[in-house]
Design a protein around this motif. Sequence first.
Motif, PDB file in Angstrom:
ATOM      1  N   ALA A  16      87.338  64.751  66.221  1.00  0.00           N
ATOM      2  CA  ALA A  16      86.928  63.891  65.110  1.00  0.00           C
ATOM      3  C   ALA A  16      88.137  63.229  64.455  1.00  0.00           C
ATOM      4  O   ALA A  16      88.124  62.018  64.173  1.00  0.00           O
ATOM      5  CB  ALA A  16      86.140  64.705  64.083  1.00  0.00           C
ATOM      6  N   GLN A  17      89.192  63.992  64.227  1.00  0.00           N
ATOM      7  CA  GLN A  17      90.383  63.426  63.593  1.00  0.00           C
ATOM      8  C   GLN A  17      91.109  62.454  64.519  1.00  0.00           C
ATOM      9  O   GLN A  17      91.704  61.481  64.056  1.00  0.00           O
ATOM     10  CB  GLN A  17      91.318  64.539  63.113  1.00  0.00           C
ATOM     11  N   SER A  18      91.033  62.689  65.812  1.00  0.00           N
ATOM     12  CA  SER A  18      91.612  61.751  66.772  1.00  0.00           C
ATOM     13  C   SER A  18      90.878  60.407  66.712  1.00  0.00           C
ATOM     14  O   SER A  18      91.504  59.339  66.731  1.00  0.00           O
ATOM     15  CB  SER A  18      91.536  62.335  68.176  1.00  0.00           C
ATOM     16  N   LEU A  19      89.557  60.464  66.622  1.00  0.00           N
ATOM     17  CA  LEU A  19      88.767  59.237  66.479  1.00  0.00           C
ATOM     18  C   LEU A  19      89.108  58.535  65.173  1.00  0.00           C
ATOM     19  O   LEU A  19      89.249  57.309  65.131  1.00  0.00           O
ATOM     20  CB  LEU A  19      87.271  59.562  66.535  1.00  0.00           C
ATOM     21  N   PRO A  47      84.837  55.968  60.739  1.00  0.00           N
ATOM     22  CA  PRO A  47      83.923  56.916  61.384  1.00  0.00           C
ATOM     23  C   PRO A  47      83.119  57.693  60.338  1.00  0.00           C
ATOM     24  O   PRO A  47      83.573  57.888  59.211  1.00  0.00           O
ATOM     25  CB  PRO A  47      84.868  57.852  62.150  1.00  0.00           C
ATOM     26  N   VAL A  48      81.927  58.111  60.751  1.00  0.00           N
ATOM     27  CA  VAL A  48      81.064  58.918  59.888  1.00  0.00           C
ATOM     28  C   VAL A  48      80.899  60.276  60.560  1.00  0.00           C
ATOM     29  O   VAL A  48      80.487  60.363  61.714  1.00  0.00           O
ATOM     30  CB  VAL A  48      79.682  58.254  59.693  1.00  0.00           C
ATOM     31  N   PHE A  49      81.241  61.333  59.821  1.00  0.00           N
ATOM     32  CA  PHE A  49      81.187  62.691  60.344  1.00  0.00           C
ATOM     33  C   PHE A  49      80.088  63.486  59.658  1.00  0.00           C
ATOM     34  O   PHE A  49      79.696  63.187  58.545  1.00  0.00           O
ATOM     35  CB  PHE A  49      82.516  63.429  60.114  1.00  0.00           C
ATOM     36  N   ALA A  50      79.627  64.520  60.351  1.00  0.00           N
ATOM     37  CA  ALA A  50      78.670  65.461  59.777  1.00  0.00           C
ATOM     38  C   ALA A  50      78.869  66.805  60.452  1.00  0.00           C
ATOM     39  O   ALA A  50      79.384  66.895  61.570  1.00  0.00           O
ATOM     40  CB  ALA A  50      77.238  64.975  59.998  1.00  0.00           C
ATOM     41  N   GLN A  67      80.431  66.737  64.019  1.00  0.00           N
ATOM     42  CA  GLN A  67      79.709  65.784  64.862  1.00  0.00           C
ATOM     43  C   GLN A  67      80.053  64.379  64.370  1.00  0.00           C
ATOM     44  O   GLN A  67      80.081  64.121  63.167  1.00  0.00           O
ATOM     45  CB  GLN A  67      78.208  66.029  64.746  1.00  0.00           C
ATOM     46  N   VAL A  68      80.328  63.474  65.289  1.00  0.00           N
ATOM     47  CA  VAL A  68      80.581  62.081  64.936  1.00  0.00           C
ATOM     48  C   VAL A  68      79.248  61.348  65.010  1.00  0.00           C
ATOM     49  O   VAL A  68      78.649  61.236  66.075  1.00  0.00           O
ATOM     50  CB  VAL A  68      81.610  61.437  65.890  1.00  0.00           C
ATOM     51  N   LEU A  69      78.783  60.878  63.860  1.00  0.00           N
ATOM     52  CA  LEU A  69      77.510  60.163  63.813  1.00  0.00           C
ATOM     53  C   LEU A  69      77.647  58.716  64.263  1.00  0.00           C
ATOM     54  O   LEU A  69      76.693  58.121  64.731  1.00  0.00           O
ATOM     55  CB  LEU A  69      76.921  60.216  62.400  1.00  0.00           C
ATOM     56  N   GLY A  70      78.828  58.157  64.096  1.00  0.00           N
ATOM     57  CA  GLY A  70      79.048  56.777  64.514  1.00  0.00           C
ATOM     58  C   GLY A  70      80.212  56.163  63.765  1.00  0.00           C
ATOM     59  O   GLY A  70      80.892  56.817  62.979  1.00  0.00           O
ATOM     60  N   ILE A  71      80.405  54.894  64.017  1.00  0.00           N
ATOM     61  CA  ILE A  71      81.440  54.128  63.332  1.00  0.00           C
ATOM     62  C   ILE A  71      80.747  52.981  62.620  1.00  0.00           C
ATOM     63  O   ILE A  71      79.971  52.242  63.234  1.00  0.00           O
ATOM     64  CB  ILE A  71      82.493  53.603  64.321  1.00  0.00           C
TER      65      ILE A  71
END
Length: 138
Positions: A16-19, A47-50, A67-71
């Motif tokens: 997630a942090q890489s994204l 990015p949106v995380f959950a 979890q990456v929900l999207g950008i």
Amino acid sequence: MSLFNVFDITGSGMSAQSLRLNTTASNIANADSVSSSIDETYRARHPVFAAEMQKAAAGQESSVGVQVLGIVESDAPLNKEYSPEHPMADKEGFIYKPNVNVIEEMTNMISASRSYQTNVQLAESAKNMLNKTLMLGK
């Protein structure tokens, strides 16, 4: 929760942090781009995380990762500048610049980098604990 679950959690955190680092780098790279149209102007992306609550709620796993929900694109207003001599100016003499705040992006980059490093240190600590546990059996 076993020590092995720590690797799943830290791995998802590092991904997630890489994204987050990649989207921030993209925003900074496009901060000075210019367009002659509002529709073609680059917009800041985030990015949106959950938490992966579905797995935990279903009882599949005791650990919860990221979890990456999207950008999503920022809905902040674009920077409109009157510059009739610019080659990219529209017929009214305006150019459009992205809604990227470089100071915010640098702050995001530092935060993401530190979060990534924290996850690396947690994984390293878990590995050391597992190794020491295995050494107890000798």
